[in-house]
Scaffold this motif. Structure first.
Motif, mmCIF file in Angstrom:
data_model
loop_
_atom_site.group_PDB
_atom_site.id
_atom_site.type_symbol
_atom_site.label_atom_id
_atom_site.label_comp_id
_atom_site.label_asym_id
_atom_site.label_seq_id
_atom_site.Cartn_x
_atom_site.Cartn_y
_atom_site.Cartn_z
ATOM 1 N N ASN A 159 0.866 -1.180 0.000
ATOM 2 C CA ASN A 159 0.000 0.000 0.000
ATOM 3 C C ASN A 159 0.900 1.226 0.000
ATOM 4 O OD1 ASN A 159 -2.250 -1.851 1.892
ATOM 5 N ND2 ASN A 159 -2.924 -0.708 0.105
ATOM 6 N N CYS A 160 0.641 2.153 -0.906
ATOM 7 C CA CYS A 160 1.449 3.368 -0.998
ATOM 8 C C CYS A 160 1.568 4.026 0.373
ATOM 9 C CB CYS A 160 0.798 4.332 -1.995
ATOM 10 S SG CYS A 160 1.686 5.888 -2.175
ATOM 11 N N LYS A 161 2.792 4.403 0.746
ATOM 12 C CA LYS A 161 3.044 4.956 2.083
ATOM 13 C C LYS A 161 2.511 6.371 2.266
ATOM 14 C CE LYS A 161 6.997 2.223 3.642
ATOM 15 N NZ LYS A 161 8.405 2.277 4.118
ATOM 16 N N ASP A 169 -0.059 8.814 3.044
ATOM 17 C CA ASP A 169 -1.337 8.683 3.740
ATOM 18 C C ASP A 169 -2.500 9.290 2.971
ATOM 19 O OD1 ASP A 169 -0.432 7.242 5.897
ATOM 20 O OD2 ASP A 169 0.057 9.008 7.101
ATOM 21 N N CYS A 219 -2.929 8.580 -0.168
ATOM 22 C CA CYS A 219 -3.117 7.686 -1.312
ATOM 23 C C CYS A 219 -3.447 6.269 -0.860
ATOM 24 C CB CYS A 219 -1.862 7.689 -2.183
ATOM 25 S SG CYS A 219 -1.966 6.576 -3.614
ATOM 26 N N HIS A 220 -2.407 5.561 -0.331
ATOM 27 C CA HIS A 220 -2.565 4.173 0.127
ATOM 28 C C HIS A 220 -3.016 3.224 -0.973
ATOM 29 C CE1 HIS A 220 -2.786 4.756 4.785
ATOM 30 N NE2 HIS A 220 -1.661 5.194 4.247
ATOM 31 N N CYS A 266 6.365 4.255 -2.145
ATOM 32 C CA CYS A 266 5.232 4.980 -2.733
ATOM 33 C C CYS A 266 4.959 4.481 -4.150
ATOM 34 C CB CYS A 266 5.506 6.475 -2.754
ATOM 35 S SG CYS A 266 5.585 7.227 -1.103
ATOM 36 N N LYS A 299 -9.338 8.044 1.325
ATOM 37 C CA LYS A 299 -8.369 7.082 0.806
ATOM 38 C C LYS A 299 -8.812 5.640 1.034
ATOM 39 C CE LYS A 299 -5.543 6.669 5.019
ATOM 40 N NZ LYS A 299 -6.502 7.325 5.897
ATOM 41 N N ILE A 356 -7.195 1.266 -0.588
ATOM 42 C CA ILE A 356 -6.411 0.238 0.095
ATOM 43 C C ILE A 356 -6.546 -1.120 -0.590
ATOM 44 C CG2 ILE A 356 -6.185 -1.040 2.263
ATOM 45 C CD1 ILE A 356 -6.764 1.561 3.729
#
Length: 348
Positions: A278-280, A282, A284-285, A301, A326, A330
């Motif tokens: 999961n993109c770091k 916050d 996006c994720h 990311c 967001k 997830i």
């Protein structure tokens, strides 16, 4: 008064989990049965499972229960005894994870939903009691040898991408509610063929098999216990696994390896990889596949834009993501959402 909700912060709970010495088992189960009062049933479950230190995510609805939990080994028998004391759950199959460190959940969440699987079905004549025939691992393998057998994967794109059965057809949609009518349309004219539906733990393919019968298909099967139970049976019986790659799971592991085959590719550099992240950022994720080298290059990311945001002051990050939901990202990795990431890769 009985405890009915978590009262400790997620950060503290996760820390406590990491410090636990006792091993936990990650277990999934579901059952379609009528629950007259889902709210009362939910509270009853929470009161008892909280005492057994069960963590996880459980959905309850009028149509049944769907659960993914982790249980301390010393409480496993008590946990099973409690479940089996509920008449519709007596002797229920419990899918125990095959590739697991027991750190999959750190809090117990039980939610009441309209349905345990969002299906979009509004036809009152649809009946879950009229469902396809179960097949076990050996029967699944035998049916797969038949060139006339049609195998349908009832999971999402991001699940299919890292692992699936040989011969399996992907239903190109991002939601189960869209997949059901699409699967029926894909197989129009093949109502007399042997059709096998499968999914992660059995809950989606069981409903899908009932839907296909409802739509006039005659020889519909579904894999009992899904991929999780199939992998267990294959290992116990020494069978060849016709499922290749990784089985995506909806907890912190994001996957359990079934075979050594790596059939997916890093979404940045394109080399073989099946590690979901999961993109770091916050804000996006986004869920995506990324190799270790690209994870280091992009700081975990999904794009250079998210990497730049990640290194901004915390207050600036909060300002940028204010009002942004967001939650959908997830477990959302549709092909459409990945186009900007592919473009980003090409430009760098």
């Amino acid at each position: 008064m009985a405890v009915l909700h978590n009262r400790i912060s997620n950060k503290e709970l996760k820390q406590q989990l990491m410090e636990e010495k006792e091993k936990r088992a990650t277990i999934s189960f579901y059952n379609y049965f009528h629950i007259a009062d889902p709210k009362h049933f939910r509270d009853y479950l929470y009161t008892n499972l909280y005492q057994l230190k069960v963590f996880g995510r459980i959905y309850v609805a009028h149509e049944g229960i769907n659960a993914q939990v982790s249980v301390p080994e010393s409480n496993f028998e008590a946990f099973k005894a409690f479940l089996y004391s509920i008449e519709p759950l007596n002797n229920l199959r419990l899918n125990i994870a095959v590739d697991d460190d027991g750190k999959s959940f750190w809090v117990l969440k039980i939610k009441v939903r309209n349905k345990i699987v969002a299906d979009g079905i509004t036809d009152d004549s649809f009946d879950m009691r009229n469902k396809g025939r179960y097949v076990n691992a050996q029967q699944m393998n035998e049916l797969l040898h038949d060139p006339e057998t049609i195998v349908i994967d009832m999971r999402n794109h991001y699940e299919f991408e890292v692992g699936h059965f040989v011969k399996a057809l992907e239903v190109p949609s991002d939601t189960f509610r869209e997949q059901l009518p699409m699967a029926a349309d894909m197989l129009h004219g093949k109502e007399d063929k042997n059709i096998i539906m499968y999914c992660t733990g059995g809950i989606r393919c069981e409903k899908a098999s009932a839907y296909m019968l409802h739509k006039g298909f005659k020889n519909v099967f579904h894999l009992e216990g899904g991929i999780i139970n199939y992998a267990k049976q294959v290992k116990q019986a020494g069978l060849e696994s016709k499922f290749i790659g990784k089985n995506f799971v909806f907890d912190d592991r994001l996957g359990e390896r079934i075979t050594d085959d790596v059939i997916a590719h890093c979404h940045h550099c394109g080399k073989p990889c099946d590690t979901h992240r999961n993109c770091k950022n916050d804000g996006c994720h986004l869920l995506f596949i990324q190799c270790d080298d690209c994870a280091e290059m992009y700081d975990g990311c999904c794009s250079t834009a998210c990497k730049e945001t990640l290194h901004m002051p915390v207050e600036k990050q909060k300002e940028i993501r204010k009002g942004v939901d967001k939650g959908q990202n997830i477990f959302n990795k549709s092909k459409a959402r990945l186009r900007p990431r592919i473009k980003d890769r090409q430009e760098h």
